[in-house]
Motif scaffolding. Structure first.
Motif, short mmCIF file in Angstrom:
data_model
loop_
_atom_site.label_atom_id
_atom_site.label_comp_id
_atom_site.label_asym_id
_atom_site.label_seq_id
_atom_site.Cartn_x
_atom_site.Cartn_y
_atom_site.Cartn_z
N VAL A 127 -2.61 85.34 67.54
CA VAL A 127 -3.15 84.19 66.83
C VAL A 127 -2.25 82.98 67.05
O VAL A 127 -2.73 81.85 67.25
N ARG A 128 -0.94 83.19 67.08
CA ARG A 128 -0.01 82.09 67.29
C ARG A 128 -0.18 81.49 68.69
O ARG A 128 -0.14 80.27 68.86
N ASP A 129 -0.36 82.35 69.69
CA ASP A 129 -0.60 81.86 71.06
C ASP A 129 -1.83 80.97 71.09
O ASP A 129 -1.82 79.86 71.65
N ARG A 130 -2.91 81.46 70.49
CA ARG A 130 -4.18 80.71 70.51
C ARG A 130 -4.05 79.39 69.75
O ARG A 130 -4.59 78.37 70.18
N ALA A 131 -3.36 79.42 68.63
CA ALA A 131 -3.20 78.20 67.83
C ALA A 131 -2.42 77.14 68.62
O ALA A 131 -2.77 75.95 68.60
N TRP A 133 -2.25 76.77 71.86
CA TRP A 133 -3.02 76.22 72.98
C TRP A 133 -4.26 75.48 72.52
O TRP A 133 -4.69 74.53 73.17
N LEU A 134 -4.87 75.86 71.40
CA LEU A 134 -5.96 75.06 70.85
C LEU A 134 -5.46 73.68 70.41
O LEU A 134 -6.13 72.67 70.59
N GLY A 135 -4.24 73.66 69.87
CA GLY A 135 -3.64 72.39 69.46
C GLY A 135 -3.32 71.49 70.62
O GLY A 135 -3.10 70.28 70.44
N SER A 136 -3.29 72.04 71.84
CA SER A 136 -2.99 71.23 73.02
C SER A 136 -4.19 70.40 73.48
O SER A 136 -4.01 69.45 74.25
N ILE A 137 -5.38 70.76 73.04
CA ILE A 137 -6.58 70.07 73.54
C ILE A 137 -6.56 68.58 73.23
O ILE A 137 -6.71 67.76 74.14
N PRO A 138 -6.35 68.16 71.96
CA PRO A 138 -6.30 66.71 71.72
C PRO A 138 -5.11 66.04 72.39
O PRO A 138 -5.23 64.89 72.86
N LEU A 191 4.50 77.46 75.15
CA LEU A 191 4.56 76.00 75.18
C LEU A 191 3.17 75.39 75.05
O LEU A 191 2.17 76.05 75.36
N PRO A 192 3.09 74.13 74.64
CA PRO A 192 1.80 73.43 74.70
C PRO A 192 1.32 73.31 76.15
O PRO A 192 2.07 73.55 77.10
N PHE A 193 0.06 72.93 76.29
CA PHE A 193 -0.56 72.73 77.60
C PHE A 193 -0.67 74.03 78.39
O PHE A 193 -0.49 74.06 79.60
N TRP A 194 -0.91 75.14 77.66
CA TRP A 194 -1.28 76.40 78.30
C TRP A 194 -0.20 76.92 79.25
O TRP A 194 -0.50 77.40 80.35
N ARG A 195 1.03 76.84 78.83
CA ARG A 195 2.15 77.31 79.64
C ARG A 195 3.07 78.18 78.79
O ARG A 195 3.07 78.10 77.56
N TYR A 196 3.86 79.01 79.47
CA TYR A 196 4.96 79.70 78.81
C TYR A 196 6.21 79.50 79.67
O TYR A 196 6.12 79.25 80.87
#
Length: 203
Positions: A127-131, A133-138, A191-196
């Protein structure tokens, strides 16, 4: 897309360079942006990429010094790396183009105290991973808008060849399990923007 997610993390990658580092290997160097930043820090860089078009751009831009850059058209899975040689090895959005256990060869190429830094892509697992990366969209939409506006004001960006983009198939859970086995003591930061960011320090 004008906003480059990988370039955005170059300062983070530079922050893990070990003190006194002299030799670096960049796996999947593309047009050489990170290689040039490492050379500017005084490292001598071996930069590998299998795509000749992007390497042509990288070679044309050269090195800013004081470090040197040796560009080589090569697939890291098909070359023999020197043992215990590099103080820093980076993989920026390139590890998912090869079997993950390639990190074993990279690990063996690290000098004592050397650091392997992987800026990678994977599917979310928690859930933390998804949160994250979802927050990276805006954030992503805002960054794209700002960079596009800046490019229009400056007359547009010059087109440059881009490396092949390949879809990734591993999840962060897969990465965490494999890293614990192959890179004991490694750390993974989402990390934000779909990276680790995976970091490993050789003993």
């Amino acid at each position: 897309m004008p906003f480059d997610h990988n370039d955005r993390y170059h300062p983070l990658l530079l922050s893990v360079v070990p003190p006194g580092a002299r030799r670096a290997l960049e796996v999947g160097c593309g047009t050489g942006k990170l290689a040039r930043r490492l050379a500017a820090r005084g490292l001598d860089v071996d930069a590998l990429d299998p795509v000749s078009e992007v390497l042509a751009v990288a070679r044309a831009l050269g090195s800013p010094g004081p470090g040197t850059i040796a560009y080589r058209e090569a697939d890291v899975t098909a070359v023999s790396l020197p043992s215990r040689h590099y103080d820093l090895i980076t993989c920026v959005a390139s590890l998912h183009h090869m079997p993950f256990d390639t990190v074993t060869a990279l690990r063996e190429a690290l000098a004592p105290g050397g650091v392997l830094a992987v800026l990678g892509l994977a599917h979310p697992s928690t859930v933390r991973d998804r949160a994250m990366w979802l927050g990276s969209i805006p954030l992503n939409l805002g960054a794209k808008t700002l960079v596009s506006l800046a490019e229009r004001l400056n007359g547009g960006a010059d087109p440059v060849p881009r490396a092949t983009v390949r879809e990734w198939d591993l999840s962060l859970a897969d990465i965490r399990i494999a890293s614990a086995r192959l890179l004991p003591g490694s750390r993974i930061r989402v990390l934000p923007f779909w990276r680790y960011l995976l970091t490993y320090r050789a003993a």
